[in-house]
Design a protein around this motif. Sequence first.
Motif, short mmCIF file in Angstrom:
data_model
loop_
_atom_site.label_atom_id
_atom_site.label_comp_id
_atom_site.label_asym_id
_atom_site.label_seq_id
_atom_site.Cartn_x
_atom_site.Cartn_y
_atom_site.Cartn_z
N MET A 219 0.84 -1.18 0.00
CA MET A 219 0.00 0.00 0.00
C MET A 219 0.88 1.24 0.00
N ASN A 220 0.60 2.20 -0.94
CA ASN A 220 1.41 3.40 -1.06
C ASN A 220 1.13 4.36 0.09
N GLU A 221 2.19 5.01 0.56
CA GLU A 221 2.04 6.01 1.61
C GLU A 221 1.48 7.29 1.00
N ALA A 222 0.75 8.07 1.82
CA ALA A 222 0.21 9.35 1.36
C ALA A 222 1.37 10.30 1.08
N PRO A 223 1.27 11.12 0.03
CA PRO A 223 2.35 12.05 -0.27
C PRO A 223 2.53 13.06 0.85
N ALA A 224 3.77 13.54 0.98
CA ALA A 224 4.07 14.53 2.02
C ALA A 224 3.31 15.82 1.77
N ILE A 225 2.97 16.51 2.83
CA ILE A 225 2.32 17.82 2.72
C ILE A 225 3.38 18.85 2.33
N ARG A 226 3.16 19.51 1.20
CA ARG A 226 4.11 20.52 0.72
C ARG A 226 3.78 21.87 1.36
N LEU A 227 4.78 22.46 2.00
CA LEU A 227 4.53 23.65 2.80
C LEU A 227 5.52 24.76 2.47
N VAL A 228 5.03 25.99 2.44
CA VAL A 228 5.86 27.19 2.32
C VAL A 228 5.73 27.98 3.62
N ALA A 229 6.86 28.47 4.14
CA ALA A 229 6.86 29.27 5.37
C ALA A 229 7.32 30.69 5.05
N ALA A 230 6.57 31.68 5.50
CA ALA A 230 6.91 33.08 5.27
C ALA A 230 7.09 33.78 6.61
N GLU A 231 8.28 34.29 6.85
CA GLU A 231 8.62 34.94 8.12
C GLU A 231 9.84 35.80 7.89
N ASP A 232 9.78 37.09 8.29
CA ASP A 232 10.91 37.97 8.00
C ASP A 232 12.07 37.80 8.97
N SER A 233 11.84 37.15 10.10
CA SER A 233 12.93 36.90 11.05
C SER A 233 13.69 35.64 10.64
N TYR A 234 14.97 35.80 10.39
CA TYR A 234 15.80 34.66 9.99
C TYR A 234 15.81 33.58 11.07
N LEU A 235 15.90 33.99 12.32
CA LEU A 235 15.97 33.02 13.41
C LEU A 235 14.68 32.19 13.49
N ILE A 236 13.55 32.85 13.32
CA ILE A 236 12.29 32.11 13.38
C ILE A 236 12.15 31.21 12.16
N ARG A 237 12.57 31.70 10.99
CA ARG A 237 12.51 30.85 9.80
C ARG A 237 13.34 29.58 9.99
N GLU A 238 14.54 29.74 10.54
CA GLU A 238 15.40 28.58 10.76
C GLU A 238 14.81 27.66 11.82
N GLY A 239 14.19 28.26 12.84
CA GLY A 239 13.54 27.45 13.86
C GLY A 239 12.42 26.61 13.27
N LEU A 240 11.64 27.23 12.39
CA LEU A 240 10.58 26.49 11.72
C LEU A 240 11.13 25.39 10.84
N ARG A 241 12.24 25.69 10.14
CA ARG A 241 12.85 24.70 9.27
C ARG A 241 13.28 23.47 10.07
N LEU A 242 13.93 23.73 11.22
CA LEU A 242 14.39 22.62 12.06
C LEU A 242 13.22 21.84 12.65
N LEU A 243 12.18 22.57 13.06
CA LEU A 243 11.02 21.92 13.65
C LEU A 243 10.31 21.04 12.62
N LEU A 244 10.11 21.57 11.43
CA LEU A 244 9.41 20.82 10.40
C LEU A 244 10.24 19.66 9.87
N ALA A 245 11.56 19.77 10.00
CA ALA A 245 12.43 18.68 9.55
C ALA A 245 12.23 17.42 10.38
#
Length: 228
Positions: free
Chosen positions: A1-27
């Motif tokens: 049985m095939n797995e469901a495709p991953a949810i494709r997400l875009v994150a928009a945030e002007d703070s670099y630190l928060i963007r990186e935090g989101l990247r690590l969290l979502l990883a």
Amino acid sequence: MNEAPAIRLVAAEDSYLIREGLRLLLATQDDIDLVGTAASLPELVAVVGEHRPDVLLTDVRMPPGQGDEGIRAAEQFRVSQPDLGVIVLSQYVEPDWALRLFEPSAAGRAYLLKERVGDVAQLRQAIESVRTGGSMLDPRVVEALVRARTARTRSPLALLTPAETNVLELMARGLSNAGIAARLQLSERAVEKRITTVLAKLDLGPDDADAHRRVRAVLLYLADSSSD
């Protein structure tokens, strides 16, 4: 049985630190694929147009105006990409923004406070919800909406009958007693009685001149109307 495709997400945030935090969290989430990031509204529009994600996670404020860019983006995408789920993050409790986000429909929309971002379970819940056309509203925003509604309900204007409110509205439009009487097809005496009742219900007291009491009544009406 095939797995469901991953949810494709875009994150928009002007703070670099928060963007990186989101990247690590979502990883840490194998079924969520962060396909792009943006630091401003123009970048956001371009990245979403390029990657056509399933979900957009965006700050409410970002360049160029640091105002309501996230809400405006959601309004724009509702027309151009109606299947895009949008999660708006805000640092502050802003019920008016939430109401705009959910207008004319809450389907595929979520409004969360930034303090929730560190809670991966809640963030996942929001992502999965908007992806499938659901919605989510931060509990603190719900509380603020309830408080605002209760405050309006407790306004002295809530004590007025529809007929009395109508008289007050005409007063706010600058009509004299004679003008109100003509508009409502009443006698001036009947209008005077209604105005006296309005002033009494608004607790403006008999100790002030009638002209001042009328002005205060009109200001109260206008202030309450502007909060709706």
